[in-house]
Design an enzyme around this catalytic site. Structure first.
Site, short mmCIF file in Angstrom:
data_model
loop_
_atom_site.label_atom_id
_atom_site.label_comp_id
_atom_site.label_asym_id
_atom_site.label_seq_id
_atom_site.Cartn_x
_atom_site.Cartn_y
_atom_site.Cartn_z
N HIS A 72 -25.75 -17.72 8.85
CA HIS A 72 -25.21 -16.39 9.15
C HIS A 72 -26.20 -15.33 8.66
O HIS A 72 -26.72 -15.42 7.56
CB HIS A 72 -23.87 -16.18 8.45
N PRO A 293 -14.15 -15.52 -6.74
CA PRO A 293 -14.83 -16.00 -5.54
C PRO A 293 -15.32 -14.92 -4.59
O PRO A 293 -16.00 -15.23 -3.61
CB PRO A 293 -13.75 -16.86 -4.85
C1 PHB Z 1 -15.03 -19.76 1.56
O1 PHB Z 1 -15.37 -19.96 2.72
O2 PHB Z 1 -14.34 -20.58 0.93
C2 PHB Z 1 -15.44 -18.50 0.90
C3 PHB Z 1 -16.27 -17.62 1.56
C4 PHB Z 1 -16.64 -16.44 0.95
C5 PHB Z 1 -16.17 -16.14 -0.31
C6 PHB Z 1 -15.34 -17.02 -0.98
C7 PHB Z 1 -14.97 -18.20 -0.37
O3 PHB Z 1 -16.53 -14.97 -0.89
#
Ligand code: PHB
Length: 396
Positions: A72, A293
């Site tokens: 990406h 995350p």
């Molecule tokens: C995921 O695809 O699990 C994911 C993607 C982006 C993030 C956190 C998790 O910031």
């Protein structure tokens, strides 16, 4: 049992370390609590920074990632009913991210280790690490109900935030920094086609949402929830309604549905243990630090720690020089804190902290407006997200 490097934990950090050491002729044993199947099916994040994907390719475990992962070149930030693209390629001289699930990275590493005759002991629970201040530290573990011991030159603690290794650093010799956030992420895995070509991070009056993907057939979506929520309180229709509301745009964008086959709630926490080493114990990955995350930094930080550790151990076994080992924690923590800052900042910008505080929402929207219209501000997101701004000791 004896080995050169005893590795507690067979997640991406432990397995990658074992693989990198093997390439340098250094022997290791990996102790993993879960079964091989349990390990390979644990669904975690899926975003690889530019440098992470490059490392996996360079060390010979990137072949399937190249085939099945998807590259990406940007993400979308969506707020106020409008989407704005952050163009990584343009803002970072052509860098990108690769979408490839952590469990896929783990599968590739397990296969590489086993094919090379590496020792990965599954269903093996480490009980304690000790004699860390001596030349011959030891790990106690249980296998088939029997207590066993392995002695080694060095111990790598790659056993995650709940593992035993961190407690090997005496309490008075470590400082822990923590921040908990007043929300969680409700995550779903969906069998169905993607709604979008690139990840969408959105801030809505009702809270954050994220559209991510795992493959052309499996989608990963999240939305901010109450950390005390129970997945049972969220039937499928309620989930789709919430996601559609938060992701709606003025020009009628539509979320593609599908069959939800997994629901989970992710807790949001920032945590760092300093230092990341004690005697002959070195912590790496989640054992030493947790990031929320939002910046997709978790696995990338683990890989960055391991790159530093493998290099330092190699230097020691080649020349007896302990300089890089002694500097391990300091080298890693600089990057860790910078990634922590980015993750905390993205989290702060994109979530509703207090639904009764419209001022804060307006300021967050103004910040999003700024980062999506100023090239300088957009660059700070792009260079942190792809990891270029975090490579202090290992420039890209
Ligand atoms: C995921 O695809 O699990 C994911 C993607 C982006 C993030 C956190 C998790 O910031």
């Amino acid at each position: 049992m004896r080995t050169q490097v005893g590795i507690v934990g067979g997640g991406p950090a432990g397995l990658l370390l074992s693989h990198l050491l093997h390439l340098e002729g250094i022997e290791s044993v990996v102790l993993e609590r879960r079964s091989r199947e349990g390990l390979e099916t644990t669904v975690r994040a899926g975003v690889l920074e530019h440098g992470t994907a490059r490392l996996l390719r360079e060390v010979g475990v990137g072949e399937r990632m190249l085939r099945e992962g998807s590259v990406h070149h940007g993400i979308e930030l969506r707020f106020d009913g409008r989407g704005h693209r952050i163009d990584f390629a343009d803002l970072t001289d052509g860098l990108s991210i690769t979408i490839y699930g952590q469990q896929e990275v783990v599968k590739d590493l397990v296969r590489a280790r086993l094919e090379a005759g590496g020792k990965v002991l599954f269903d093996t629970e480490a009980a304690s690490v000790y004699d860390l201040d001596t030349e011959s530290p030891r790990i106690h573990f249980f296998q088939d109900g029997e207590e066993e011991e392995i002695s080694c030159d060095y111990v790598a603690g790659c056993d995650g935030s709940l593992g035993v290794c961190r407690t090997g650093i005496p309490e008075n010799a470590r400082t822990e920094f923590t921040r908990t956030y007043p929300f969680g992420w409700f995550g779903i895995l969906v069998e169905g086609p993607p709604s979008t070509e690139e990840l969408i991070y959105t801030l809505h009056d009702r809270g954050f949402a994220l559209v991510s993907t795992r493959s052309p057939e499996v989608q990963r979506l999240y939305f901010q929830c109450n950390p005390q929520d129970d997945v049972e309180e969220w039937p499928d229709e309620r989930i789709w309604a919430e996601l559609s509301t938060r992701l709606a745009t003025h020009d009628g964008w539509e979320l593609t549905g599908g069959r939800i086959f997994q629901k989970d709630i992710v807790q949001m926490r920032s945590f760092i243990c300093e230092p990341m080493q004690h005697g002959r114990l070195f912590l790496a990955g989640d054992a030493a630090h947790i990031v929320p995350p939002t910046g997709a930094k978790g696995m990338n930080l683990a890989v960055a720690d391991i790159r530093v550790l493998a290099h330092a151990l190699t230097e020691f076994y080649r020349s007896g020089d302990r300089g890089s080992l002694d500097a391990y924690s300091e080298t890693c923590l600089r990057r860790v804190w910078r990634a922590q800052r980015f993750s905390w900042w993205m989290t702060s910008m994109l979530h509703r902290f207090d639904r009764s505080d419209p001022f804060q929402l307006k300021v967050q929207q103004a910040e999003l407006d700024y980062v999506t219209t100023s090239r300088a501000a957009a660059t700070t997101i792009a260079e942190n997200y792809v990891g270029a701004a975090l490579n202090i000791s290992h420039p890209l």
